[in-house]
Design an enzyme around this catalytic site. Structure first.
Site, mmCIF file in Angstrom:
data_model
loop_
_atom_site.group_PDB
_atom_site.id
_atom_site.type_symbol
_atom_site.label_atom_id
_atom_site.label_comp_id
_atom_site.label_asym_id
_atom_site.label_seq_id
_atom_site.Cartn_x
_atom_site.Cartn_y
_atom_site.Cartn_z
ATOM 1 N N GLU A 1 0.833 -1.213 0.000
ATOM 2 C CA GLU A 1 0.000 0.000 0.000
ATOM 3 C C GLU A 1 0.867 1.261 0.000
ATOM 4 O OE1 GLU A 1 -2.764 -0.752 3.269
ATOM 5 O OE2 GLU A 1 -4.035 -1.920 1.916
ATOM 6 N N ASP B 1 -8.175 -9.417 3.847
ATOM 7 C CA ASP B 1 -7.890 -8.327 4.781
ATOM 8 C C ASP B 1 -8.987 -8.239 5.842
ATOM 9 O OD1 ASP B 1 -6.970 -6.090 6.002
ATOM 10 O OD2 ASP B 1 -7.465 -4.701 4.392
ATOM 11 N N GLU C 1 -12.624 -2.980 12.005
ATOM 12 C CA GLU C 1 -12.675 -2.240 10.740
ATOM 13 C C GLU C 1 -13.827 -2.699 9.833
ATOM 14 O OE1 GLU C 1 -8.983 -2.367 8.599
ATOM 15 O OE2 GLU C 1 -9.796 -1.288 6.881
HETATM 16 C C1 GCV Z 1 -2.509 0.121 8.464
HETATM 17 C C2 GCV Z 1 -6.025 -2.310 5.344
HETATM 18 C C3 GCV Z 1 -6.492 -1.149 6.176
HETATM 19 C C4 GCV Z 1 -5.377 -0.122 6.366
HETATM 20 C C5 GCV Z 1 -4.178 -0.828 7.014
HETATM 21 C C6 GCV Z 1 -3.767 -1.999 6.127
HETATM 22 C C7 GCV Z 1 -2.641 -2.816 6.766
HETATM 23 O O1 GCV Z 1 -5.764 -1.915 4.042
HETATM 24 O O2 GCV Z 1 -7.622 -0.572 5.575
HETATM 25 O O3 GCV Z 1 -5.863 0.898 7.178
HETATM 26 O O4 GCV Z 1 -3.100 0.061 7.183
HETATM 27 O O5 GCV Z 1 -4.867 -2.865 5.943
HETATM 28 O O6 GCV Z 1 -2.968 -3.791 7.418
HETATM 29 O O7 GCV Z 1 -1.496 -2.472 6.595
#
Ligand code: GCV
Length: 622
Positions: free
Chosen positions: A247, A326, A354
């Site tokens: 990411e 995820d 989340e």
């Molecule tokens: C910390 C997902 C979440 C992100 C998180 C990422 C990760 O994409 O939406 O907020 O970032 O996972 O676990 O690194």
């Protein structure tokens, strides 16, 4: 809410106020906690503490003539003391024996996603407990209270900052911030909790080194020097946590290197100090073209890492999310967890809700972990990590019932077999936290036990995921992720829904060893809760229970809504103390609204595509 006296509203009501400030080691903390419990009015038998250094984290509770003897090392004796106090308070059987109670996982970690400016990524319990205004900033009393909560369930590592290291959190490993970090570490040490830090893989570049290439000598030397400095301030730091090439975070791929080369370089800098290098495997293409049908995101981690098995240094731990996507409501166990027998592995779960209701909707996770631990290759995984659900809110977790997830996670991390009995774990939390009549206690336990399947029915049934609003991840948006670059598609159309991940489709199921491969590959064998994760099926597909897929989609959503309504009725019967009652009721109203939206929107979505009416004639909006 300012509820200074309530900051100890946790599962340790017999330990009111602040743990002793002057205490420096776990043994003294255990003695002090016993005094506090006595002073709080708890009627305790005689309890002898017997420090046996060589027992380390283990403890043993033995019955004596007048009470109990707790033996253990540093911090085992403290763990044993908390367990004994909790059992006595809850009037549960004290487990005594001659065999020491040992933790199954050596590292039992909490990963906070806290940013230096004070926000918490995916945080639903207020601002950060550790940072504010671009610096470390914490209330020492609350830190001790948190240390007490973590130690009471045996958690021993706390990573305080976000894996996405936004400026100025990179300063955590720089001399400017280290004295303050050392003070924070001092606060947690008597609870046996060691700090861990997320680091920015490209940090050397901030120091005039033109690259972060792991094979570059200047880079290697910079990290060695930096690690030496960090350990001078915090000698028992558990290590570094790294999110690399994920990411948009920097990582070794930029330099044409693989992740073993990247991780080992950092691990070698930590090695002289006994530090762990925890390397996350959440690596996938987050810029996927939705037209690309060759790429299947759940396959990514296995493809990046499985071939590197055996190439990681012995102080590297690969941290793998429990599922291949995820933290969706229903995911299979990540196949990578079975694929690296010669590498230290940690499984990562998410307490922060989340995708599971954001600490508004009720969602108790122990039943989910039961499935995870049932299927996990236990001997190959040596650590567990959980993304924190903590924040600055008066009760640490926002929803007062969300604390049950931290509590059960800790106990499970200590001894995963105990999740077999998620009901008893949750009941223990209820007994410790509230003083309810037996009937009300049963009601609350029932609510917690059913909360996950209720949420799954209205929000993400049959293995569907990602039908949420992009970015916020709360509330129904069935097509929300369909044409995005995140690789998260269910591909619903007039013919059906789901992705074929069998050997006839993307081949993802082939990443599993047997018996999972055959189980997942065949729609007739695949468990219902994962069906649309693994298979693309038409709406008239006949399910194991004889209903068609479309009818099952409708039924589950109506049942999920009815389940949420039942939870609200149950909540209304509980005599909870304030402010828990007000907080729980406020959130329940939001949950009801959310459940109705999910039910109506998702049913309409599938009705529009399928054109099939509900066999039971319930309202589906046009
Ligand atoms: C910390 C997902 C979440 C992100 C998180 C990422 C990760 O994409 O939406 O907020 O970032 O996972 O676990 O690194």
């Amino acid at each position: 809410m300012n509820a200074t006296n309530d900051i100890c509203r946790s599962w340790l009501p017999f330990l009111p106020g602040d743990p002793a400030e002057t205490v420096r080691c776990a043994y003294d903390m255990a003695r002090s906690e016993l005094n506090i419990a006595r002073e709080s009015g708890m009627n305790l038998p005689q309890i002898i503490l017997n420090l046996q250094e060589d027992m380390g984290e283990s403890f043993r509770i033995a019955k004596t003539e007048d009470g109990y003897q707790v033996s253990g090392g540093e911090p085992g004796v403290l763990y044993g003391t908390y367990r004994l106090l909790m059992a006595l308070y809850a009037k549960e059987k004290v487990v005594c024996g001659t065999t020491p109670c040992k933790p199954f996982y050596g590292l039992r970690m909490i990963n906070c996603w806290d940013n230096a400016e004070g926000t918490v990524e995916r945080g639903y319990a207020g601002m950060s407990l550790f940072f504010d205004g671009g610096r470390l900033s914490y209330d020492a009393r609350r830190m001790r209270q948190l240390g007490r909560m973590l130690a009471s369930v045996g958690l021993n590592v706390l990573c305080i900052n976000n894996v996405n290291v936004h400026d100025p959190a990179h300063l955590l490993i720089e001399e400017e911030w280290l004295p303050e970090l050392a003070r924070l570490a001092d606060l947690f040490r008597p609870f046996g909790v060691r700090l861990m830090l997320s680091i920015d893989y490209a940090q050397p570049i901030r120091h005039g080194i033109p690259t972060a290439d792991p094979l570059d000598e200047a880079v290697q030397n910079w990290w060695k020097k930096q690690a030496e400095m960090v350990y001078r301030y915090v000698p028992d730091l558990a290590g570094f946590l790294v999110k690399a090439d994920s990411e948009h975070r920097p990582g070794p791929f930029t330099y044409g290197r693989n992740h073993a080369q990247g991780a080992n370089m950092l691990a070698r800098a930590l090695k002289p100090f006994g530090g762990w290098l925890v390397w996350r495997c959440f690596v996938y293409n987050c810029m996927q073209d939705w037209r690309d049908t060759q790429t299947d995101r759940p396959k990514a981690a296995y493809e990046h890492y499985a071939w590197l098995d055996g190439r990681f240094d012995d102080n590297v731990i690969l941290q793998i999310k429990n599922g291949p996507y995820d933290f969706q409501v229903s995911e299979p166990v990540s196949p990578l967890l079975y694929a690296m027998p010669q590498t230290h592995l940690a499984v990562e779960v998410q307490l922060a809700q989340e995708y599971t209701g954001q600490q508004i909707d009720l969602y108790a996770m122990a039943p989910m972990w039961k499935e995870l631990f049932r299927d996990l290759p236990a001997q190959k995984v040596m650590a567990v990590a959980a993304v924190s659900n903590l924040g600055r809110d008066w009760n640490f977790t926002g929803h007062p019932f969300a604390a049950v997830n931290l509590f059960t996670y800790g106990l499970m991390a200590w001894w995963p077999d105990c999740v077999e009995d998620s009901e008893s774990l949750m009941r223990l939390w209820v007994k410790l936290t509230y003083r309810l009549s037996e009937e009300q206690e049963n009601t609350l336990v029932d609510m917690l036990l059913n909360s996950r399947s209720i949420y799954a029915k209205y929000a993400a049934n049959l293995g569907l995921g990602w039908m949420v609003y992009p970015h916020t991840h709360y509330g129904p948006n069935p097509g929300g992720y369909e044409f995005t670059p995140w690789g998260t598609y269910h591909k619903a159309d007039r013919n059906g829904v789901g992705v074929d991940r069998s050997d006839k489709g993307t081949g993802y199921a082939q990443q599993y060893p047997e018996p999972f491969q055959s189980l997942y590959n065949d729609p007739a064998a695949c468990p219902d809760e994962l069906l649309l994760f693994f298979h693309r099926l038409s709406y008239d597909h006949v399910m194991k229970d004889g209903r068609t897929l479309i009818q099952r989609l409708y039924d589950d959503h109506f049942e999920g809504l009815a389940g949420a309504e039942h939870l609200a009725e149950q909540l209304a019967t509980l005599d909870l103390p304030e402010p828990d009652a007000a907080e729980a009721h406020k959130r329940m109203q939001q949950q009801l609204h959310n459940a109705r939206e999910w039910c109506d929107i998702t049913n309409t979505f599938f009705h529009r595509y399928s054109g099939v009416e509900d066999a039971r004639g319930r309202t589906i909006y046009p």
